[in-house]
Design an enzyme around this catalytic site. Structure first.
Site, PDB file in Angstrom:
ATOM      1  N   ARG A 188       0.851  -1.183   0.000  1.00 44.96           N
ATOM      2  CA  ARG A 188       0.000   0.000   0.000  1.00 44.96           C
ATOM      3  C   ARG A 188       0.893   1.242   0.000  1.00 44.96           C
ATOM      4  O   ARG A 188       1.967   1.251   0.616  1.00 44.96           O
ATOM      5  CB  ARG A 188      -0.897   0.041   1.247  1.00 44.96           C
ATOM      6  CG  ARG A 188      -2.029  -0.952   1.232  1.00 44.96           C
ATOM      7  CD  ARG A 188      -3.119  -0.598   0.213  1.00 44.96           C
ATOM      8  NE  ARG A 188      -4.242  -1.510   0.254  1.00 44.96           N
ATOM      9  CZ  ARG A 188      -4.405  -2.542  -0.579  1.00 44.96           C
ATOM     10  NH1 ARG A 188      -3.521  -2.801  -1.529  1.00 44.96           N
ATOM     11  NH2 ARG A 188      -5.483  -3.316  -0.482  1.00 44.96           N
ATOM     12  N   HIS A 191      -1.022   0.072  -9.692  1.00 45.43           N
ATOM     13  CA  HIS A 191      -1.689  -0.855  -8.762  1.00 45.43           C
ATOM     14  C   HIS A 191      -2.228  -2.072  -9.532  1.00 45.43           C
ATOM     15  O   HIS A 191      -3.436  -2.330  -9.565  1.00 45.43           O
ATOM     16  CB  HIS A 191      -2.823  -0.157  -7.997  1.00 45.43           C
ATOM     17  CG  HIS A 191      -3.234  -0.910  -6.762  1.00 45.43           C
ATOM     18  ND1 HIS A 191      -3.610  -0.287  -5.602  1.00 45.43           N
ATOM     19  CD2 HIS A 191      -3.348  -2.245  -6.496  1.00 45.43           C
ATOM     20  CE1 HIS A 191      -3.919  -1.198  -4.688  1.00 45.43           C
ATOM     21  NE2 HIS A 191      -3.765  -2.402  -5.216  1.00 45.43           N
TER      22      HIS A 191
HETATM   23  P1  NDP Z   1      -1.556 -11.773   4.923  1.00 47.96           P
HETATM   24  O1  NDP Z   1      -2.423 -11.269   5.997  1.00 47.96           O
HETATM   25  O2  NDP Z   1      -1.678 -13.195   4.482  1.00 47.96           O
HETATM   26  O3  NDP Z   1      -0.024 -11.557   5.341  1.00 47.96           O
HETATM   27  C1  NDP Z   1       0.415 -10.439   6.033  1.00 47.96           C
HETATM   28  C2  NDP Z   1       1.830 -10.682   6.534  1.00 47.96           C
HETATM   29  O4  NDP Z   1       2.330  -9.473   7.099  1.00 47.96           O
HETATM   30  C3  NDP Z   1       1.897 -11.773   7.621  1.00 47.96           C
HETATM   31  O5  NDP Z   1       3.052 -12.558   7.475  1.00 47.96           O
HETATM   32  C4  NDP Z   1       1.981 -10.932   8.906  1.00 47.96           C
HETATM   33  O6  NDP Z   1       2.653 -11.576   9.983  1.00 47.96           O
HETATM   34  C5  NDP Z   1       2.813  -9.762   8.417  1.00 47.96           C
HETATM   35  N1  NDP Z   1       2.647  -8.596   9.295  1.00 47.96           N
HETATM   36  C6  NDP Z   1       1.515  -7.921   9.584  1.00 47.96           C
HETATM   37  N2  NDP Z   1       1.755  -6.935  10.462  1.00 47.96           N
HETATM   38  C7  NDP Z   1       3.076  -6.999  10.735  1.00 47.96           C
HETATM   39  C8  NDP Z   1       3.931  -6.267  11.585  1.00 47.96           C
HETATM   40  N3  NDP Z   1       3.480  -5.251  12.334  1.00 47.96           N
HETATM   41  N4  NDP Z   1       5.234  -6.606  11.627  1.00 47.96           N
HETATM   42  C9  NDP Z   1       5.708  -7.650  10.900  1.00 47.96           C
HETATM   43  N5  NDP Z   1       4.939  -8.390  10.068  1.00 47.96           N
HETATM   44  C10 NDP Z   1       3.642  -8.070   9.991  1.00 47.96           C
HETATM   45  O7  NDP Z   1      -1.754 -10.785   3.683  1.00 47.96           O
HETATM   46  P2  NDP Z   1      -1.515 -11.065   2.110  1.00 47.96           P
HETATM   47  O8  NDP Z   1      -0.183 -11.697   1.942  1.00 47.96           O
HETATM   48  O9  NDP Z   1      -2.683 -11.753   1.516  1.00 47.96           O
HETATM   49  O10 NDP Z   1      -1.526  -9.564   1.546  1.00 47.96           O
HETATM   50  C11 NDP Z   1      -0.606  -8.608   2.007  1.00 47.96           C
HETATM   51  C12 NDP Z   1      -0.974  -7.220   1.491  1.00 47.96           C
HETATM   52  O11 NDP Z   1      -0.706  -7.115   0.102  1.00 47.96           O
HETATM   53  C13 NDP Z   1      -2.468  -6.856   1.590  1.00 47.96           C
HETATM   54  O12 NDP Z   1      -2.803  -6.456   2.898  1.00 47.96           O
HETATM   55  C14 NDP Z   1      -2.595  -5.752   0.566  1.00 47.96           C
HETATM   56  O13 NDP Z   1      -2.405  -4.500   1.178  1.00 47.96           O
HETATM   57  C15 NDP Z   1      -1.450  -6.011  -0.407  1.00 47.96           C
HETATM   58  N6  NDP Z   1      -1.956  -6.364  -1.743  1.00 47.96           N
HETATM   59  C16 NDP Z   1      -1.586  -5.584  -2.811  1.00 47.96           C
HETATM   60  C17 NDP Z   1      -2.027  -5.905  -4.084  1.00 47.96           C
HETATM   61  C18 NDP Z   1      -1.592  -5.109  -5.261  1.00 47.96           C
HETATM   62  O14 NDP Z   1      -2.104  -5.337  -6.368  1.00 47.96           O
HETATM   63  N7  NDP Z   1      -0.658  -4.194  -5.124  1.00 47.96           N
HETATM   64  C19 NDP Z   1      -2.915  -7.051  -4.320  1.00 47.96           C
HETATM   65  C20 NDP Z   1      -3.205  -7.804  -3.140  1.00 47.96           C
HETATM   66  C21 NDP Z   1      -2.758  -7.454  -1.901  1.00 47.96           C
HETATM   67  P3  NDP Z   1       2.018 -12.890  10.657  1.00 47.96           P
HETATM   68  O15 NDP Z   1       2.213 -13.978   9.614  1.00 47.96           O
HETATM   69  O16 NDP Z   1       2.837 -13.119  11.857  1.00 47.96           O
HETATM   70  O17 NDP Z   1       0.574 -12.585  10.911  1.00 47.96           O
HETATM   71  C1  OXD Z   2      -5.979  -6.080  -2.787  1.00 55.04           C
HETATM   72  C2  OXD Z   2      -5.556  -5.165  -3.826  1.00 55.04           C
HETATM   73  O1  OXD Z   2      -5.795  -5.777  -1.611  1.00 55.04           O
HETATM   74  O2  OXD Z   2      -6.028  -5.316  -4.968  1.00 55.04           O
HETATM   75  O3  OXD Z   2      -6.503  -7.149  -3.117  1.00 55.04           O
HETATM   76  O4  OXD Z   2      -4.731  -4.285  -3.595  1.00 55.04           O
END
Ligand code: NDP
Ligand code: OXD
Length: 313
Positions: free
Chosen positions: A225, A273
């Site tokens: 993001r 994006h």
């Molecule tokens: P998940 O919830 O599966 O994974 C999030 C990861 O981040 C986990 O490993 C979590 O740790 C870690 N995390 C969260 N908070 C912290 C912190 N404070 N410190 C350290 N690690 C942290 O999410 P996804 O992998 O499915 O998606 C991740 C992000 O990707 C989404 O939230 C979205 O914003 C972005 N995204 C962007 C897209 C794009 O087109 N640009 C498309 C899709 C998603 P833990 O495993 O310990 O919980």
């Molecule tokens: C998502 C994205 O969060 O598209 O799925 O960014």
């Protein structure tokens, strides 16, 4: 008696008719309607960035399904605290994210941008091959997307590091966790990939004092993001030479405003994006399956992608 589930769909920024058609086909025994202000109560909501009025009016919901992986936009709204929020769990995004990030890392590592410029200028020349070992890639976030990305990078023999909130084990990846592991993770990383959810803990995490801890000649790839990155800090670190450049897919304001300096920056590569798109058919199948499971009494904990409202992801 069979109770017909009522499903309301409210997605801004999305062509609505194909979603309605798809949801109706996948849930033939449900009533699926496009939400409009004043609409009757639904049991399940399928949403992307709905207005606050949506939740103010929809007070009978039993489940809220987000048509994206990130729920940061939803978390800004006042939502019922006792209704499960379920985000997309992969649904075809992780492979897209892996190809995007591998492409960006390899383009930078192999200097394909410089080769493109040379060839366009009619120049046939070679650069000294770089050592993969000099380009350790650190992935922030080892969730559904980050884990797949880190495993894909490891296939190319890059040294791969990962950082998550709780401890993780991923084959071929040196894993760090929590605040205690953050400094060591940064200090061993040259190419930094952000795949964290945007939460109060991660807002602005890509800033001067964190990026300055990366190995010299660092490279930043933000596919999570725009709110993770302090734009001016990145520009200053590129100007100082500590950061060699960046590939950015997400921005604080989207579309990126015309006057933003990123547009013209020669060391910053931009995409709109698009690193991992919501794939409609996969997403509808996943959401419809979960609506049916909930409606038939499955425990919420049995569903993948349930958001922890306290953690915000
Ligand atoms: P998940 O919830 O599966 O994974 C999030 C990861 O981040 C986990 O490993 C979590 O740790 C870690 N995390 C969260 N908070 C912290 C912190 N404070 N410190 C350290 N690690 C942290 O999410 P996804 O992998 O499915 O998606 C991740 C992000 O990707 C989404 O939230 C979205 O914003 C972005 N995204 C962007 C897209 C794009 O087109 N640009 C498309 C899709 C998603 P833990 O495993 O310990 O919980
Ligand atoms: C998502 C994205 O969060 O598209 O799925 O960014």
């Amino acid at each position: 008696m069979v109770v017909t589930p009522r499903v309301t769909f409210c997605c801004t920024d999305t062509k609505t008719q194909p979603w309605l058609d798809g949801l109706r086909a996948a849930l033939p025994n449900a009533t699926v309607e496009l939400w409009s202000p004043g609409a009757g109560p639904a049991d399940y909501a399928v949403v992307w960035a709905p207005p606050q009025r949506f939740f103010d009016e929809q007070v009978a919901l039993k489940g809220i399904f987000n048509t994206g992986a990130g729920v940061d936009a939803l978390m800004k709204l006042r939502m019922p605290s006792n209704v499960p929020v379920v985000r997309l769990d992969d649904a075809g995004m992780s492979v897209q994210m892996a190809e995007y990030v591998c492409h960006a890392v390899i383009r930078h590592f192999r200097e394909f941008d410089a080769y493109e410029a040379d060839m366009q200028g009619g120049k046939w020349s070679y650069r000294k091959p770089r050592l993969r070992g000099d380009f350790p890639v650190g992935v922030m976030g080892l969730g559904v997307l980050g884990e797949r990305v880190s495993r894909a990078l490891a296939q190319f023999d890059f040294p791969v590091l990962g950082w998550s909130r709780s401890p993780k084990t991923v084959k071929g990846v040196r894993c760090f966790s929590g605040e205690a592991g953050f400094t060591d993770f940064l200090a061993a990383t040259r190419v930094l990939v952000c795949l964290l959810p945007l939460t109060p803990d991660t807002e602005g995490i890509l800033r001067r004092d964190t990026l300055a801890q990366l190995l010299p000649g660092a490279y930043v790839i933000n596919v999570a993001r725009g709110g993770h990155l302090i734009d001016d800090d990145l520009m200053a670190l590129i100007a100082s030479g500590h950061v060699a450049g960046a590939t950015l897919d997400v921005f604080r304001t989207e579309p990126l405003p015309a006057a933003h300096p990123f547009w013209q920056h020669p060391q910053i590569t931009l995409t709109p994006h698009t690193s991992a798109r919501t794939l409609r058919e996969e997403s509808i199948a996943q959401i419809a399956g979960k609506i049916l499971a909930l409606h038939n009494g499955a425990p919420i904990a049995s569903l993948a992608g349930v958001v922890d409202l306290k953690k915000g992801y």
